[in-house]
Scaffold this motif. Structure first.
Motif: not given
Length: 232
Positions: A72-91
């Motif tokens: 379950d915690s890995y799913h959370l890490v994966d979701s946060v990582g995906g969101a941060v990566t998307a923000v990084c791409a936009i920046a």
């Protein structure tokens, strides 16, 4: 046609300061790298814990068992990582857009690639193997045709492509539960991909600093010349 003509086709915008957007992009890259480090830590934790007696999360035939706390915690890490990566791409894209506009203002020439490729060049198959690097290289070469392309651009691009390769890096071919099963069965390819992505983020940050510093110095030259004239 992918490339466009080099002569101006409209009013050339005035150059704008680029340091602030560069800092935002570097901070976003640092955060993205941290999320990938966290992902690597969780891959190691899963590998160390070992496959549960009940088997992988995906039981096959469309059946999934309940996840344990680590999964379950890995799913959370994966979701946060995906969101941060998307923000990084936009920046990163906002930085590149500002750099392209300034390069056009400084050189008086149109960018080598049309504006549409700033966004599509990363996702259209085949051409995404060279257009993003070409966009970055054009920013430097249009302003500094006499200078070689900084080596960090090629390092960044090589690491980026390596991160995409094999379906275990920036874009997983499997869903999260299948990646969990990979970590249980053979974690080394996942750790290698994590390391490559973190290295790519570091190279991208260094590239942003290198290109931004060079362009900003060129932007500052008129003001420095005027100040020197007044002082004389």
């Amino acid at each position: 046609m992918i490339e466009q003509k080099s002569h101006p086709t409209g009013p050339v915008p005035a150059p704008r300061p680029v340091r602030a957007v560069a800092r935002c992009a570097v901070v976003a890259l640092a955060l993205a790298a941290l999320t990938w480090v966290a992902r690597a830590v969780w891959h190691l934790r899963l590998a160390t814990a070992g496959m549960p007696a009940s088997g992988p999360p995906d039981q096959g035939g469309g059946e999934h068992r309940p996840l344990n706390a680590l999964e379950d915690s890995y799913h959370l890490v994966d979701s946060v990582g995906g969101a941060v990566t998307a923000v990084c791409a936009i920046a990163f894209l906002f930085w590149l857009d500002r750099m392209r506009d300034n390069a056009r203002a400084l050189s008086g020439a149109e960018p080598r690639y049309a504006y549409l490729w700033l966004w599509l060049g990363w996702v259209v198959p085949v051409v995404n193997l060279w257009i993003p690097r070409g966009l970055v290289a054009d920013v430097h070469r249009s302003v500094f045709p006499e200078r070689p392309l900084p080596a960090v651009v090629n390092w960044w691009w090589g690491l980026w492509l390596a991160g995409l390769a094999g379906g275990v890096g920036l874009i997983y071919a499997d869903d999260t539960d299948e990646v969990i099963a990979r970590a249980y069965d053979g974690v080394l390819p996942l750790l290698a991909a994590d390391l490559v992505v973190v290295a790519a983020a570091g190279a991208a940050a260094l590239m942003i600093h290198t290109l931004t510093t060079a362009q900003q110095r060129r932007l500052d030259e008129p003001a420095e010349a005027a100040q020197a004239t007044r002082a004389a």
